[in-house]
Design a protein around this motif. Structure first.
Motif: not given
Length: 102
Positions: A71-99
């Protein structure tokens, strides 16, 4: 006949030893469960609800310090939207890496 794409969603999984910190850093802390155990009851209910709707639910381990840094890197507050984006980014990474297979 073409197969329809599977529906997939991410469910953030917070660590018990970080739950108080998670509440402390979030702008919407007043909406949170009072305890980790209460939050887990709610999360299990949400998991079943999503599975009943046909989603493949992937639990995403969230390290609070990693979320703060993200969140600090993206200059966003920790709120429902940023938590969702963070979680979805992690999910996309797991999919693209084949996990995770869809």
């Amino acid at each position: 006949m073409n197969k329809l794409p599977k529906k997939i969603c991410a469910l953030a999984s917070y660590r018990k030893n970080q739950y108080d910190r998670y509440r402390e850093i979030s702008v919407d802390k007043e909406t949170f469960s009072n305890s980790y155990d209460e939050m887990m009851v709610s999360a299990k209910s949400k998991l079943k609800e999503m599975e009943n709707k046909g989603f493949k639910v992937v639990k995403i381990d969230v390290d609070i310090e990693e979320l703060i840094e993200w969140c600090q890197h993206r200059k966003v507050t920790i709120n429902p939207e940023s938590r969702t984006k963070f979680t979805m980014e992690k999910l996309k990474g797991m999919i693209s890496s084949g996990l995770i297979n869809i």
